[in-house]
Write an enzyme that holds these catalytic residues in place. Structure first.
Site, PDB file in Angstrom:
ATOM      1  N   LYS A 114      55.340  24.784  26.797  1.00  0.00           N
ATOM      2  CA  LYS A 114      54.546  23.391  26.838  1.00  0.00           C
ATOM      3  C   LYS A 114      55.229  22.126  26.918  1.00  0.00           C
ATOM      4  CE  LYS A 114      50.444  25.577  24.613  1.00  0.00           C
ATOM      5  NZ  LYS A 114      49.740  25.658  23.410  1.00  0.00           N
ATOM      6  N   LYS A 193      48.921  38.370  41.712  1.00  0.00           N
ATOM      7  CA  LYS A 193      48.133  38.311  40.358  1.00  0.00           C
ATOM      8  C   LYS A 193      47.064  37.481  40.586  1.00  0.00           C
ATOM      9  CE  LYS A 193      48.475  36.778  35.569  1.00  0.00           C
ATOM     10  NZ  LYS A 193      47.564  35.761  35.575  1.00  0.00           N
ATOM     11  N   LYS A 196      44.270  31.343  38.341  1.00  0.00           N
ATOM     12  CA  LYS A 196      43.897  29.648  38.728  1.00  0.00           C
ATOM     13  C   LYS A 196      44.806  29.054  39.595  1.00  0.00           C
ATOM     14  CE  LYS A 196      43.348  27.917  34.227  1.00  0.00           C
ATOM     15  NZ  LYS A 196      43.673  29.091  33.342  1.00  0.00           N
TER      16      LYS A 196
HETATM   17  P1  ADP Z   1      45.303  32.179  34.851  1.00  0.00           P
HETATM   18  O1  ADP Z   1      46.294  32.977  35.514  1.00  0.00           O
HETATM   19  O2  ADP Z   1      44.041  32.096  35.712  1.00  0.00           O
HETATM   20  O3  ADP Z   1      45.626  30.791  34.487  1.00  0.00           O
HETATM   21  P2  ADP Z   1      44.911  32.482  31.904  1.00  0.00           P
HETATM   22  O4  ADP Z   1      46.782  32.380  32.012  1.00  0.00           O
HETATM   23  O5  ADP Z   1      44.285  31.268  31.624  1.00  0.00           O
HETATM   24  O6  ADP Z   1      44.711  32.889  33.591  1.00  0.00           O
HETATM   25  O7  ADP Z   1      44.757  33.810  31.497  1.00  0.00           O
HETATM   26  C1  ADP Z   1      43.678  34.096  30.352  1.00  0.00           C
HETATM   27  C2  ADP Z   1      43.522  35.592  30.030  1.00  0.00           C
HETATM   28  O8  ADP Z   1      43.157  36.171  31.155  1.00  0.00           O
HETATM   29  C3  ADP Z   1      44.932  35.976  29.574  1.00  0.00           C
HETATM   30  O9  ADP Z   1      44.701  37.018  28.465  1.00  0.00           O
HETATM   31  C4  ADP Z   1      45.419  36.944  30.839  1.00  0.00           C
HETATM   32  O10 ADP Z   1      46.291  38.026  30.343  1.00  0.00           O
HETATM   33  C5  ADP Z   1      43.958  37.382  31.633  1.00  0.00           C
HETATM   34  N1  ADP Z   1      44.247  37.309  32.846  1.00  0.00           N
HETATM   35  C6  ADP Z   1      44.441  36.230  33.820  1.00  0.00           C
HETATM   36  N2  ADP Z   1      44.543  36.486  35.080  1.00  0.00           N
HETATM   37  C7  ADP Z   1      44.579  38.099  35.148  1.00  0.00           C
HETATM   38  C8  ADP Z   1      44.803  39.059  35.983  1.00  0.00           C
HETATM   39  N3  ADP Z   1      45.157  38.800  37.131  1.00  0.00           N
HETATM   40  N4  ADP Z   1      44.635  40.243  35.569  1.00  0.00           N
HETATM   41  C9  ADP Z   1      44.501  40.538  34.265  1.00  0.00           C
HETATM   42  N5  ADP Z   1      44.410  39.617  33.269  1.00  0.00           N
HETATM   43  C10 ADP Z   1      44.301  38.305  33.721  1.00  0.00           C
END
Ligand code: ADP
Ligand code: TRP
Length: 319
Positions: A114, A193, A196
């Site tokens: 962070k 993948k 966001k």
């Molecule tokens: P982002 O990549 O959109 O920022 P986060 O890091 O906030 O998503 O992820 C929140 C949760 O959702 C985590 O537990 C992560 O493993 C899961 N997650 C996020 N994107 C995916 C994806 N494309 N496929 C499977 N799980 C995901």
């Protein structure tokens, strides 16, 4: 004996279907198993280590609860509560801070990550793992479902518990992590993948029009007659519908080369999976959320209050 399971919920912005299949759904499925006693805690004190906007924090709290209720958490079964509604967390967090060392906390990956990303290294961010250890140890938690990135925090919890028990006599339980496995990585509209940060998402609670727009933007590779990116997302949705890969293959065979038709079917199928959740979400009022959290706080404190009394006695601050 029922196993006690606890996890903390953090705001994740607008959820996408990758979040749902990768994180929310596996957790919600776990909460619906009768042999577990589950606590879901909104980690709002943790949130202020990085978020300094009161309006946004408040909105996030309502949104997290709304998302989980819509995704299938049953607040009668699960104790759904806010960290800040129970001051026992703060007290045990402080006690843990007095047991672990600064060099130990300096090794935490999440803190280093962070700060490397430009977050202010405030003292709350630094001692974050000890508040999390308190969240867990306060409820004699057996199992903590978390994402892979949180594994080290559970190791830190065990270390804090061990230090407490060594200093004051065996009082606290060592928890185990359960790294929740979803369907694997859900691909986004560009084939990477879904995330966001890549702006390649299909929103979980979006309107039909928003879903349609996202699906139509899926990049179709022109090699062969099967649009791979569309197929891979469809695969996840088909599984959620309880349909087999053979059925999906038959569908793509039947519509070989007809990308628009396949995308239209994908929109319908996504709608079948998430439409009911979206409808449910729209009906959840702020009053209802406050009532769920108030009830959750009472039930959480009924477990933690006797525990903090034991802890105070052990430490010598209960006269
Ligand atoms: P982002 O990549 O959109 O920022 P986060 O890091 O906030 O998503 O992820 C929140 C949760 O959702 C985590 O537990 C992560 O493993 C899961 N997650 C996020 N994107 C995916 C994806 N494309 N496929 C499977 N799980 C995901
Ligand atoms: N740190 C966790 C995360 O970022 C959230 C959290 C706070 C948590 N307290 C917890 C998770 C207790 C499990 C148990 O996702």
């Amino acid at each position: 004996m029922k196993k006690r399971i606890l996890t903390g919920l953090q705001a994740s912005g607008t959820l996408h279907i990758g979040n749902y299949f990768g994180a929310l759904k596996p957790l919600v499925d776990l909460t619906n198993q009768d042999d577990n006693e589950v606590l879901l805690m909104v980690a709002d004190y943790h949130a202020i280590t990085s978020l300094k906007d009161a309006t946004e924090l408040k909105t996030n709290i309502y949104n997290i609860v709304r998302d989980y209720l819509a995704a299938g958490v049953d607040p009668k079964k699960v104790i759904l509560f806010r960290q800040s509604d129970n001051q026992d967390h703060m007290e045990l967090g402080w006690i843990f801070n007095c047991l672990v060392t600064v060099p130990f906390l300096m090794q935490a990956h999440s803190y280093k990550d962070k700060v490397a990303k430009g977050l202010e290294p405030n003292a709350g961010l630094f001692t974050y793992p000890m508040l999390m250890a308190a969240d867990i140890a306060l409820y004699n938690t057996d199992i903590v479902p978390v994402g892979e990135d949180q594994r080290q925090h559970i190791e830190y919890t065990r270390e804090a518990v061990t230090k407490f028990n060594n200093a004051y006599g065996k009082t606290l339980k060592e928890p185990k992590e359960l790294v929740v496995a979803g369907v694997g990585i859900v691909p986004g509209t560009d084939g990477q993948k879904m995330s966001k940060s890549y702006k390649n998402t299909i929103p979980l609670f979006g309107t039909r029009e928003e879903i349609q727009k996202a699906v139509m933007s899926i990049v179709t590779d022109s090699s062969g007659d099967r649009p791979l990116n569309v197929y891979n997302i469809h695969h996840v949705i088909y599984r959620a519908l309880g349909k087999s890969q053979d059925e999906l293959d038959a569908l793509y065979h039947e519509h070989a080369g007809k990308y628009k038709a396949l995308k239209d079917i994908l929109v319908d199928d996504i709608e079948t999976v998430i439409g009911p959740m979206r409808a449910k979400r729209e009906l959840i009022t702020d009053d209802e959320i406050r009532a769920v959290l108030a009830d959750g706080a009472i039930r959480a404190k009924a477990i933690s209050n006797p525990m903090i009394e034991k802890i105070r006695k052990a430490v010598g601050i209960a006269l």
